[in-house]
Motif scaffolding. Structure first.
Motif, mmCIF file in Angstrom:
data_model
loop_
_atom_site.group_PDB
_atom_site.id
_atom_site.type_symbol
_atom_site.label_atom_id
_atom_site.label_comp_id
_atom_site.label_asym_id
_atom_site.label_seq_id
_atom_site.Cartn_x
_atom_site.Cartn_y
_atom_site.Cartn_z
ATOM 1 N N ASP A 1 1.077 -1.354 0.202
ATOM 2 C CA ASP A 1 -0.067 0.162 0.049
ATOM 3 C C ASP A 1 0.965 1.230 0.032
ATOM 4 O O ASP A 1 0.669 2.172 -0.828
ATOM 5 C CB ASP A 1 -0.949 0.249 1.124
ATOM 6 N N LEU A 2 2.057 1.311 0.769
ATOM 7 C CA LEU A 2 2.916 2.414 0.978
ATOM 8 C C LEU A 2 3.518 2.683 -0.378
ATOM 9 O O LEU A 2 3.385 3.898 -1.060
ATOM 10 C CB LEU A 2 3.847 2.192 2.061
ATOM 11 N N ASN A 3 3.899 1.775 -1.084
ATOM 12 C CA ASN A 3 4.553 1.916 -2.282
ATOM 13 C C ASN A 3 3.766 2.140 -3.255
ATOM 14 O O ASN A 3 4.082 3.001 -4.348
ATOM 15 C CB ASN A 3 5.459 0.305 -2.522
ATOM 16 N N LYS A 4 2.476 1.708 -3.325
ATOM 17 C CA LYS A 4 1.533 1.821 -4.506
ATOM 18 C C LYS A 4 1.136 3.527 -4.354
ATOM 19 O O LYS A 4 1.045 4.219 -5.335
ATOM 20 C CB LYS A 4 0.441 1.105 -4.446
ATOM 21 N N CYS A 5 0.975 3.992 -2.935
ATOM 22 C CA CYS A 5 0.441 5.525 -2.913
ATOM 23 C C CYS A 5 1.492 6.555 -3.319
ATOM 24 O O CYS A 5 1.228 7.283 -4.065
ATOM 25 C CB CYS A 5 0.242 5.542 -1.261
ATOM 26 N N TYR A 6 2.918 6.030 -2.987
ATOM 27 C CA TYR A 6 3.835 6.789 -3.277
ATOM 28 C C TYR A 6 4.079 7.031 -4.970
ATOM 29 O O TYR A 6 4.439 7.899 -5.527
ATOM 30 C CB TYR A 6 5.346 6.595 -2.746
ATOM 31 N N LYS A 7 3.976 5.741 -5.705
ATOM 32 C CA LYS A 7 3.997 5.572 -7.131
ATOM 33 C C LYS A 7 3.047 6.525 -7.865
ATOM 34 O O LYS A 7 3.186 7.033 -8.790
ATOM 35 C CB LYS A 7 3.841 4.108 -7.588
ATOM 36 N N ILE A 8 1.825 6.457 -7.084
ATOM 37 C CA ILE A 8 0.736 7.343 -7.754
ATOM 38 C C ILE A 8 0.907 8.875 -7.464
ATOM 39 O O ILE A 8 0.213 9.496 -8.364
ATOM 40 C CB ILE A 8 -0.512 6.730 -7.116
ATOM 41 N N GLY A 9 1.628 9.101 -6.418
ATOM 42 C CA GLY A 9 1.970 10.466 -6.292
ATOM 43 C C GLY A 9 1.202 11.128 -5.046
ATOM 44 O O GLY A 9 1.083 12.380 -4.771
ATOM 45 N N VAL A 10 1.018 10.283 -4.030
ATOM 46 C CA VAL A 10 0.802 10.739 -2.688
ATOM 47 C C VAL A 10 1.934 11.748 -1.858
ATOM 48 O O VAL A 10 2.996 11.364 -2.340
ATOM 49 C CB VAL A 10 0.538 9.444 -1.809
ATOM 50 N N SER A 11 1.380 12.611 -1.105
ATOM 51 C CA SER A 11 2.261 13.660 -0.557
ATOM 52 C C SER A 11 2.706 13.175 0.785
ATOM 53 O O SER A 11 3.958 13.670 1.208
ATOM 54 C CB SER A 11 1.524 14.857 -0.353
ATOM 55 N N GLY A 12 2.116 12.076 1.372
ATOM 56 C CA GLY A 12 2.575 11.724 2.630
ATOM 57 C C GLY A 12 1.685 10.553 2.970
ATOM 58 O O GLY A 12 0.609 10.420 2.571
ATOM 59 N N TYR A 13 2.288 9.637 4.022
ATOM 60 C CA TYR A 13 1.609 8.393 4.296
ATOM 61 C C TYR A 13 1.674 8.235 5.832
ATOM 62 O O TYR A 13 3.029 8.034 5.969
ATOM 63 C CB TYR A 13 2.374 7.270 3.576
ATOM 64 N N ILE A 14 0.763 8.602 6.635
ATOM 65 C CA ILE A 14 0.795 8.493 8.042
ATOM 66 C C ILE A 14 -0.067 7.301 8.583
ATOM 67 O O ILE A 14 -1.072 7.132 8.431
ATOM 68 C CB ILE A 14 0.675 9.813 8.469
ATOM 69 N N LEU A 15 0.805 6.622 9.583
ATOM 70 C CA LEU A 15 0.147 5.533 10.292
ATOM 71 C C LEU A 15 -0.692 6.040 11.416
ATOM 72 O O LEU A 15 -0.156 6.830 12.291
ATOM 73 C CB LEU A 15 1.060 4.487 10.802
ATOM 74 N N LYS A 16 -2.105 5.666 11.663
ATOM 75 C CA LYS A 16 -2.741 6.296 12.736
ATOM 76 C C LYS A 16 -2.388 5.317 13.985
ATOM 77 O O LYS A 16 -2.389 4.298 14.000
ATOM 78 C CB LYS A 16 -4.284 5.859 12.749
ATOM 79 N N PRO A 17 -1.649 5.981 14.880
ATOM 80 C CA PRO A 17 -1.154 5.597 16.076
ATOM 81 C C PRO A 17 -2.467 4.949 17.087
ATOM 82 O O PRO A 17 -3.479 5.600 17.034
ATOM 83 C CB PRO A 17 -0.339 6.464 16.924
ATOM 84 N N LEU A 18 -2.166 4.043 17.999
ATOM 85 C CA LEU A 18 -3.214 3.623 18.909
ATOM 86 C C LEU A 18 -3.504 4.459 20.016
ATOM 87 O O LEU A 18 -4.698 4.887 20.364
ATOM 88 C CB LEU A 18 -2.733 2.308 19.488
ATOM 89 N N LYS A 19 -2.456 5.158 20.461
ATOM 90 C CA LYS A 19 -2.729 6.257 21.575
ATOM 91 C C LYS A 19 -3.259 7.596 21.083
ATOM 92 O O LYS A 19 -2.686 8.133 20.087
ATOM 93 C CB LYS A 19 -1.385 6.383 22.298
ATOM 94 N N TYR A 20 -4.306 8.104 21.705
ATOM 95 C CA TYR A 20 -4.847 9.294 21.281
ATOM 96 C C TYR A 20 -3.775 10.413 21.109
ATOM 97 O O TYR A 20 -3.641 11.283 20.402
ATOM 98 C CB TYR A 20 -6.096 9.699 22.074
ATOM 99 N N GLU A 21 -2.913 10.613 22.343
ATOM 100 C CA GLU A 21 -1.949 11.513 22.489
ATOM 101 C C GLU A 21 -1.071 11.378 21.204
ATOM 102 O O GLU A 21 -0.500 12.540 20.615
ATOM 103 C CB GLU A 21 -1.128 11.413 23.734
ATOM 104 N N ASP A 22 -0.595 10.355 20.821
ATOM 105 C CA ASP A 22 0.387 10.159 19.655
ATOM 106 C C ASP A 22 -0.403 10.686 18.477
ATOM 107 O O ASP A 22 0.144 11.255 17.311
ATOM 108 C CB ASP A 22 0.902 8.779 19.591
ATOM 109 N N TYR A 23 -1.588 10.476 18.332
ATOM 110 C CA TYR A 23 -2.311 10.797 17.166
ATOM 111 C C TYR A 23 -2.421 12.437 17.266
ATOM 112 O O TYR A 23 -2.203 12.996 16.193
ATOM 113 C CB TYR A 23 -3.854 10.245 17.296
ATOM 114 N N VAL A 24 -2.620 12.900 18.013
ATOM 115 C CA VAL A 24 -2.901 14.527 18.357
ATOM 116 C C VAL A 24 -1.274 15.030 17.620
ATOM 117 O O VAL A 24 -1.664 16.005 16.805
ATOM 118 C CB VAL A 24 -3.292 14.884 19.758
ATOM 119 N N LYS A 25 -0.270 14.472 18.317
ATOM 120 C CA LYS A 25 0.955 14.852 17.850
ATOM 121 C C LYS A 25 1.169 14.863 16.196
ATOM 122 O O LYS A 25 1.635 15.848 15.702
ATOM 123 C CB LYS A 25 2.041 14.170 18.532
#
Length: 138
Positions: free
Chosen positions: A97-121
């Motif tokens: 998925d990561l490679n395909k998205c960058y090949k298509i032209g995505v500007s960034g790929y961010i994993l949603k963290p489990l902890k809400y505090e990390d998500y906010v950051k």
């Protein structure tokens, strides 16, 4: 430093994730305009309206009917839309998925963290970056 307000299109079908984004924007006291679409079709309808044209798109990969990757492919093949920075917000750490998205032209790929505090950051950093970036206006 004054931060400019940006228009964000959030393409996310999960109501809990949408609520988490709303809560995060409120917690960070950000004044950005967040337009929400539950499906890719709804997002394309929003993109037809020039008055609410987004500066960036936050896109989930796992959506019903049309996946985020399919949406991204259509978006990046459209001359009037392909300039919009699109950032994937997903739980998928699948390297394909990561490679395909960058090949298509995505500007960034961010994993949603489990902890809400990390998500906010992460959301704060992403939105701060795009606030200081010079964005193309149409």
């Amino acid at each position: 430093m004054l931060k400019k307000k940006i228009n964000v299109l959030l393409v996310e079908d999960n109501i809990i994730e949408v609520m988490k984004m709303d809560r995060t924007i409120s917690l960070l006291k950000l004044k950005h305009k967040i337009t929400k679409a539950k499906t890719a079709d709804e997002a394309f309808e929003i993109l037809k309206q020039k008055e609410s044209f987004p500066d960036i798109i936050l896109l989930d990969l796992n959506m019903p009917k049309m996946s985020g990757i399919e949406f991204l492919s259509i978006l990046k093949s459209n001359d009037s839309l392909k300039h919009i920075p699109t950032i994937i917000l997903t739980t998928s750490d699948n390297e394909k998925d990561l490679n395909k998205c960058y090949k298509i032209g995505v500007s960034g790929y961010i994993l949603k963290p489990l902890k809400y505090e990390d998500y906010v950051k992460k959301i704060e950093i992403v939105l701060s970056y795009w606030c200081i970036n010079e964005l193309k206006k149409y």
